[in-house]
Design an enzyme around this catalytic site. Structure first.
Site, mmCIF file in Angstrom:
data_model
loop_
_atom_site.group_PDB
_atom_site.id
_atom_site.type_symbol
_atom_site.label_atom_id
_atom_site.label_comp_id
_atom_site.label_asym_id
_atom_site.label_seq_id
_atom_site.Cartn_x
_atom_site.Cartn_y
_atom_site.Cartn_z
ATOM 1 N N SER A 121 0.823 -1.215 0.000
ATOM 2 C CA SER A 121 0.000 0.000 0.000
ATOM 3 C C SER A 121 0.849 1.254 0.000
ATOM 4 O O SER A 121 1.957 1.264 0.527
ATOM 5 C CB SER A 121 -0.928 0.038 1.213
ATOM 6 N N LYS B 129 -4.543 -6.753 3.364
ATOM 7 C CA LYS B 129 -4.526 -5.639 2.400
ATOM 8 C C LYS B 129 -5.939 -5.345 1.906
ATOM 9 O O LYS B 129 -6.326 -4.181 1.736
ATOM 10 C CB LYS B 129 -3.594 -5.948 1.219
ATOM 11 N N HIS C 182 -7.632 -3.429 4.531
ATOM 12 C CA HIS C 182 -7.078 -2.067 4.477
ATOM 13 C C HIS C 182 -7.848 -1.244 3.449
ATOM 14 O O HIS C 182 -8.238 -0.098 3.705
ATOM 15 C CB HIS C 182 -5.591 -2.117 4.118
ATOM 16 N N ASN C 183 -8.065 -1.810 2.279
ATOM 17 C CA ASN C 183 -8.766 -1.075 1.238
ATOM 18 C C ASN C 183 -10.219 -0.816 1.596
ATOM 19 O O ASN C 183 -10.757 0.249 1.287
ATOM 20 C CB ASN C 183 -8.655 -1.812 -0.104
ATOM 21 N N GLU D 103 -10.131 2.010 3.786
ATOM 22 C CA GLU D 103 -9.825 3.163 2.927
ATOM 23 C C GLU D 103 -11.112 3.703 2.278
ATOM 24 O O GLU D 103 -11.357 4.923 2.274
ATOM 25 C CB GLU D 103 -8.806 2.716 1.862
ATOM 26 N N ARG E 93 -20.451 4.541 -3.707
ATOM 27 C CA ARG E 93 -19.788 4.669 -5.018
ATOM 28 C C ARG E 93 -20.680 4.091 -6.115
ATOM 29 O O ARG E 93 -20.788 4.661 -7.202
ATOM 30 C CB ARG E 93 -18.436 3.944 -5.008
#
Ligand code: 6PG
Length: 479
Positions: A128, A182, A185-186, A189, A287
C-alpha cells in the site's frame, strides 16, 4: 547471478518498487518486463540504480542469487497467473515468488498451494501507498511461509516506510493472510474516504463555504486527532483550481466514483464470514449509487424536505461534523479489525492485530496518528472482541456521540445523504442495545418455516405449533 532480488512487471508500481530496492545498501535488483520497451526505458532513465536487465525468464533466473527471490508487480488475475507459471518453470525448490499485486486472498491461497508442490515458496504480499509509497517506502503486508519470511524480512524491512522508528512491515500470517489484510485495508480506505466526503458535503451545504474555505477546515483538522494522509490530501484536492474554467476542480469533476473491486471484496468476504462491516459496505454502495447516472437522471424530482439546511452557528456545526466523522471512523476501523479477527479464525492465521495497526501507521493510504490508539488498545487487551470498546475509544465516543446524533438528524431532516455516518451510528447503537428486535425475527422464522428459536430462560430449542393449537414444543436445532 549478481542480483539478490528481482522485480517482474515494470509499470509504475513495479518500477518504483525496483528503484526503492536498488536505492538500499546491499541490494542488486534484477528486472524483467513482458515487453522489452519498459525494461530499456527504466535502464536508461535510472542508470544510478544499477539494475540487471533480462529479456526472458531464463535470463532473469540466471541473474538471481539463490535462493532466488522475485517480486511480481503485474495486474491481479490472469496476468499474475501467467507470470507465476513462467517463474515456476525457471525457478528451483527453495526459491521465493512474491506477488505484490492486489490479488484476491482466495487466489493467493490457491496459488500458494499449487506453487508449494514444486518446492518453491509463494508469498502473497499486500503493498500500500500508491506510486509514491512504492518508491519512498510502502506499507507491506506479506503472507506465506516462515521460511520465506526469513529471507524476505530483511529486504522488506529495508524498503518499507518507517513509522516511529519501526519499519511498516510484519509477517502477517501464512498463505493468503497478507492479501486478506490488504483487502481489509482497502475496505477501511473506502469507508474513510466516504466519511470524509460526507463531512465535506455537510459543511458545504450547511454553511455555504467554498471548497477553498473547506480546505482550510480540513487542514486544521489535520492538526488534531483526525490527523491522517487522507485528511491531508482532501485539503489539497479542495484547494485545487481548474485551469480551464477557474472553478474549484472538485466542481468540474464528474461525481461518479470508480472502484477496482477491493472494497467490494472486503464486503463480500465479510458477508461470507458473517461480520457486520456495515459502514464499509455503505461506502462501497455509495460509489455504486453515484455511478448510475441513468437512475439519478430520473430521480432528481423525487420529493424532498420543504426546508433546506440552515445552520445558525457554522463553527459549532463544523465541530459537530468533525466529531461525527471521528466517531464514524472509529466504527469503520473497529469493523475492519473485526473482519481480520474473523478471517484469522476462519483460515487459521495467527494474525497479531496490534502489529497490523502498527504497520499501517506509515506508508499506506490510511496512515494516521489514530493507528497508535489501535495499537495501544491491542497491547492492553490482545483478544479485545470489539475494538471500539477499548477505553480510549469509549472516551472518544462519549465526547462525540451527541454531535454524531445531531449531525445525522440534521442530515436526514435536510435530505442530505450521509449513508456511512448513519450506518455507523446504527451499528454502534445495535451493539449497545440490551435487547434487539432479532427476537421478533426468530418468531417470524419459526412461524413460516419452523426454524425454531431459543429461550432466554431455559436451555434447549423450541418451536410453537403456529398452525395448530399454538402450544410450544421442544424441537431439533435447525438454526
Ligand atoms: C493502496 C491503495 C491501492 C488501490 C487504490 C485503488 O493501498 O495503495 O489501496 O492499492 O488500488 O486505492 O482503489 P480503487 O480504484 O478501488 O478506489
Amino acid at each position: 547471478g549478481p542480483a539478490n532480488i528481482g522485480v517482474v512487471g515494470l509499470a509504475v508500481m513495479g518500477s518504483n518498487l525496483a528503484r526503492n530496492l536498488a536505492s538500499r545498501i546491499g541490494n542488486t535488483v534484477a528486472i524483467h518486463n513482458r515487453s522489452r520497451g519498459k525494461t530499456d526505458a527504466l535502464m536508461s532513465e535510472h542508470p544510478e540504480a544499477g539494475f540487471v536487465p533480462s529479456y526472458d525468464y531464463e535470463e532473469f533466473a540466471a541473474s538471481l542469487q539463490k535462493p532466488r527471490t522475485a517480486i511480481i508487480m503485474v495486474k491481479a488475475g490472469a496476468a499474475t497467473d501467467s507470470v507465476i507459471d513462467a517463474l515456476v518453470d525457471v525457478f528451483e525448490p527453495g526459491d521465493i515468488i512474491v506477488d505484490g499485486g492486489n490479488a484476491l486472498f482466495t487466489d493467493t491461497i490457491r496459488r500458494e498451494k499449487a506453487v508449494r508442490e514444486t518446492g518453491i515458496n509463494f508469498v502473497g504480499m499486500g503493498v500500500s501507498g500508491g506510486e509514491e509509497g512504492a518508491l519512498l517506502g510502502p506499507s507491506l503486508m506479506p503472507g506465506g511461509s516462515d521460511e520465506s519470511w526469513d529471507t524476505l524480512g530483511p529486504i522488506l524491512r529495508s524498503i518499507a516506510a518507517i513509522a516511529e522508528g519501526e519499519p511498516c512491515v510484519t509477517h502477517v500470517g501464512h498463505d493468503g493472510a497478507g492479501h486478506f489484510v490488504k483487502m481489509v485495508h482497502n475496505g477501511i480506505e473506502y469507508a474513510d474516504m466516504q466519511l470524509i466526503a460526507e463531512a465535506y458535503d455537510l459543511i458545504r451545504r450547511g454553511t455555504g463555504r467554498t471548497p477553498a474555505q473547506i480546505a482550510e477546515v480540513f487542514a486544521e483538522w489535520n492538526e488534531g486527532e483526525l490527523e491522517s494522509y487522507l485528511i491531508e490530501i482532501t485539503a489539497e484536492v479542495l484547494r485545487q483550481v481548474d485551469a480551464d474554467t477557474g472553478k474549484a476542480l472538485v466542481d468540474v469533476i464528474l461525481d461518479q466514483a470508480g472502484a477496482k473491486g477491493t472494497g467490494a471484496w472486503t464486503v463480500q468476504t465479510a458477508l461470507n464470514l458473517g461480520v457486520p462491516v456495515s459502514g464499509i459496505a455503505e461506502a462501497v454502495f455509495a460509489r455504486s449509487l453515484s455511478s448510475h447516472p441513468e437512475q439519478r437522471a430520473v430521480s432528481g424530482d423525487l420529493p424532498g424536505p420543504a426546508e433546506s439546511l440552515s445552520v445558525a452557528d457554522p463553527d459549532a456545526f463544523i465541530e459537530d461534523v468533525r466529531l461525527a466523522l471521528y466517531a464514524s471512523k472509529i466504527v469503520a476501523y473497529s469493523q475492519g479489525f473485526d473482519e481480520i479477527r474473523a478471517g484469522a479464525a476462519e483460515y487459521d492465521w495467527a494474525i497479531d492485530l496490534g502489529a497490523i495497526s502498527k504497520i499501517w501507521r506509515g506508508g499506506c493510504i490510511i496512515r494516521a496518528q489514530f493507528l497508535n490508539r489501535i495499537a495501544d488498545a491491542y497491547a492492553q487487551t490482545p483478544d479485545l472482541p470489539v475494538l471500539l470498546t477499548a477505553p480510549y475509544f469509549v472516551d472518544a465516543l462519549t465526547r462525540s456521540q451527541d454531535a454524531w446524533r445531531r449531525i445525522i438528524a440534521t442530515a436526514a431532516g435536510a435530505g442530505i445523504p450521509a449513508p456511512a455516518f448513519s450506518s455507523s451510528l446504527s451499528y454502534y447503537d445495535g451493539l449497545r442495545a440490551k435487547r434487539l428486535p432479532a427476537a421478533l425475527i426468530q418468531g417470524q422464522r419459526d412461524f413460516f418455516g419452523a426454524h425454531t428459536y431459543k429461550r432466554i430462560d431455559k436451555p434447549g430449542t423450541f418451536h410453537t405449533l403456529w398452525s395448530g393449537d399454538r402450544t410450544e414444543i421442544e424441537a431439533e436445532d435447525t438454526h
